[in-house]
Design a protein around this motif. Structure first.
Motif, PDB file in Angstrom:
ATOM      1  N   ALA A 251       0.857  -1.186   0.000  1.00  0.00           N
ATOM      2  CA  ALA A 251       0.000   0.000   0.000  1.00  0.00           C
ATOM      3  C   ALA A 251       0.889   1.231   0.000  1.00  0.00           C
ATOM      4  O   ALA A 251       1.890   1.293   0.722  1.00  0.00           O
ATOM      5  CB  ALA A 251      -0.907   0.002   1.228  1.00  0.00           C
TER       6      ALA A 251
ATOM      7  N   ARG B  39      -0.755  -0.730  -4.327  1.00  0.00           N
ATOM      8  CA  ARG B  39      -2.115  -0.244  -4.124  1.00  0.00           C
ATOM      9  C   ARG B  39      -1.987   1.227  -3.723  1.00  0.00           C
ATOM     10  O   ARG B  39      -1.579   1.546  -2.603  1.00  0.00           O
ATOM     11  CB  ARG B  39      -2.826  -1.048  -3.027  1.00  0.00           C
ATOM     12  CG  ARG B  39      -2.867  -2.545  -3.307  1.00  0.00           C
ATOM     13  CD  ARG B  39      -3.797  -3.286  -2.347  1.00  0.00           C
ATOM     14  NE  ARG B  39      -3.440  -3.068  -0.952  1.00  0.00           N
ATOM     15  CZ  ARG B  39      -2.507  -3.766  -0.302  1.00  0.00           C
ATOM     16  NH1 ARG B  39      -1.821  -4.709  -0.918  1.00  0.00           N
ATOM     17  NH2 ARG B  39      -2.269  -3.530   0.977  1.00  0.00           N
TER      18      ARG B  39
ATOM     19  N   ALA C  80      -2.941   5.146  -2.991  1.00  0.00           N
ATOM     20  CA  ALA C  80      -3.902   6.156  -2.553  1.00  0.00           C
ATOM     21  C   ALA C  80      -3.325   7.523  -2.911  1.00  0.00           C
ATOM     22  O   ALA C  80      -2.215   7.861  -2.495  1.00  0.00           O
ATOM     23  CB  ALA C  80      -4.147   6.060  -1.055  1.00  0.00           C
TER      24      ALA C  80
ATOM     25  N   GLY D 116      -6.404   3.160  -8.537  1.00  0.00           N
ATOM     26  CA  GLY D 116      -6.121   3.587  -7.173  1.00  0.00           C
ATOM     27  C   GLY D 116      -7.338   4.219  -6.532  1.00  0.00           C
ATOM     28  O   GLY D 116      -8.457   4.106  -7.040  1.00  0.00           O
TER      29      GLY D 116
ATOM     30  N   GLN E  44      -9.154   1.113   3.158  1.00  0.00           N
ATOM     31  CA  GLN E  44      -9.392   0.512   1.841  1.00  0.00           C
ATOM     32  C   GLN E  44      -8.223  -0.325   1.333  1.00  0.00           C
ATOM     33  O   GLN E  44      -8.432  -1.324   0.648  1.00  0.00           O
ATOM     34  CB  GLN E  44      -9.711   1.614   0.827  1.00  0.00           C
ATOM     35  CG  GLN E  44     -10.993   2.376   1.141  1.00  0.00           C
ATOM     36  CD  GLN E  44     -11.367   3.367   0.054  1.00  0.00           C
ATOM     37  OE1 GLN E  44     -11.642   3.003  -1.078  1.00  0.00           O
ATOM     38  NE2 GLN E  44     -11.377   4.645   0.412  1.00  0.00           N
ATOM     39  N   HIS E  45      -7.007   0.090   1.669  1.00  0.00           N
ATOM     40  CA  HIS E  45      -5.826  -0.592   1.129  1.00  0.00           C
ATOM     41  C   HIS E  45      -4.972  -1.287   2.181  1.00  0.00           C
ATOM     42  O   HIS E  45      -4.031  -2.002   1.841  1.00  0.00           O
ATOM     43  CB  HIS E  45      -4.927   0.414   0.389  1.00  0.00           C
ATOM     44  CG  HIS E  45      -5.430   0.769  -0.970  1.00  0.00           C
ATOM     45  ND1 HIS E  45      -4.866   1.784  -1.718  1.00  0.00           N
ATOM     46  CD2 HIS E  45      -6.426   0.252  -1.724  1.00  0.00           C
ATOM     47  CE1 HIS E  45      -5.493   1.877  -2.877  1.00  0.00           C
ATOM     48  NE2 HIS E  45      -6.449   0.962  -2.904  1.00  0.00           N
TER      49      HIS E  45
END
Length: 253
Positions: free
Chosen positions: A7, A31, A33, A51, A74-75
């Motif tokens: 992440a 992943r 953000a 993303g 979320q990640h």
């Protein structure tokens, strides 16, 4: 640092260096953000790379804390942080309109320096409790300074001071967070093709590029992103600020 599956948080991810970094990390399997004050811009990039976009004012403790929590929900907790959010208005200490308003200087420091530290502290608190990877690392944080930290031009007192602060915090932060297996590095870009420079006439862009010894052109955001990937992959890079400027040393103005 293994990028695939990790992440990552990228501030200023909606444009410029942050956008290029978000794209490169996503292509490497992270992943991502994208944290940005301009949520619409971040959302457009996030949709293209798979993303997520998160509204964030890096200079605000509450906003940054909420953004990091939303991304983690979320990640999962981030192992990678790249701080690209920043502002760079030019204003003289003593100009034709009088002295620079103190709040103008303070705002640049708040976003560029305090914002970088704000994100670093929140990232470190989260990454420090993660299980170490096979390499022994828990996380890597990369900040963005500027060559203005070393040879700032007339009108760049606020910007140069803020970026000099980012350079100054790099080594002590790396030394402190070494106990948590978190690396900290900084990139100091030269003149790059960002939204601000792309708004200039082509002739002006060309003249800026010619000032770079080699290659005699503006830097490309993808080249910044490439260095981010290298820092992540090279475990011995820690506590270092790397100039990425084609050997440019800026004149006073």
């Amino acid at each position: 640092m293994k990028i695939d599956g990790a992440a990552a948080l990228v501030t200023g991810g909606g444009s410029g260096l942050g956008e290029a970094t978000a794209r490169a990390l996503a292509a490497a399997g992270a992943r991502v953000a994208l944290l940005d004050f301009n949520l619409e811009a971040a959302a457009a990039v996030a949709a293209e790379i798979g993303g997520i976009a998160v509204k964030c004012d890096v200079a605000s403790a509450a906003s940054a804390e909420a953004a990091v929590a939303q991304a983690a929900a979320q990640h999962g907790p981030a192992r990678i942080l790249v701080n690209c959010a920043g502002i760079g208005p030019a204003k003289k200490i003593l100009g034709k309109a009088g002295t620079m308003p103190l709040e103008d200087f303070a705002r640049v420091i708040e976003v560029n320096l305090i914002g970088s530290f704000n994100m670093l502290r929140l990232f470190a608190a989260s990454a420090a409790v993660l299980e170490p990877l096979e390499s022994g690392e828990r996380g890597v944080a990369i900040n963005t300074a500027s060559i203005a930290a070393y040879d700032g031009q007339i009108g760049q007192t606020a910007y140069a001071a803020s970026k000099g602060g980012v350079v100054g915090l790099t080594l002590p932060a790396a030394r402190e967070l070494a106990a948590n297996a978190i690396r900290v590095c900084t990139i100091a870009p030269g003149i790059f093709e960002t939204a601000m420079l792309k708004g200039l006439p082509q002739a002006a862009q060309d003249s800026l590029g010619v000032a770079v010894p080699f290659p005699s052109r503006l830097g490309r955001p993808s080249e910044y992103a490439s260095l981010v990937l290298h820092i992540l992959g090279n475990e011995m890079l820690n506590g270092e600020t790397i100039r990425l400027d084609g050997a440019l040393r800026m004149a006073p103005k």
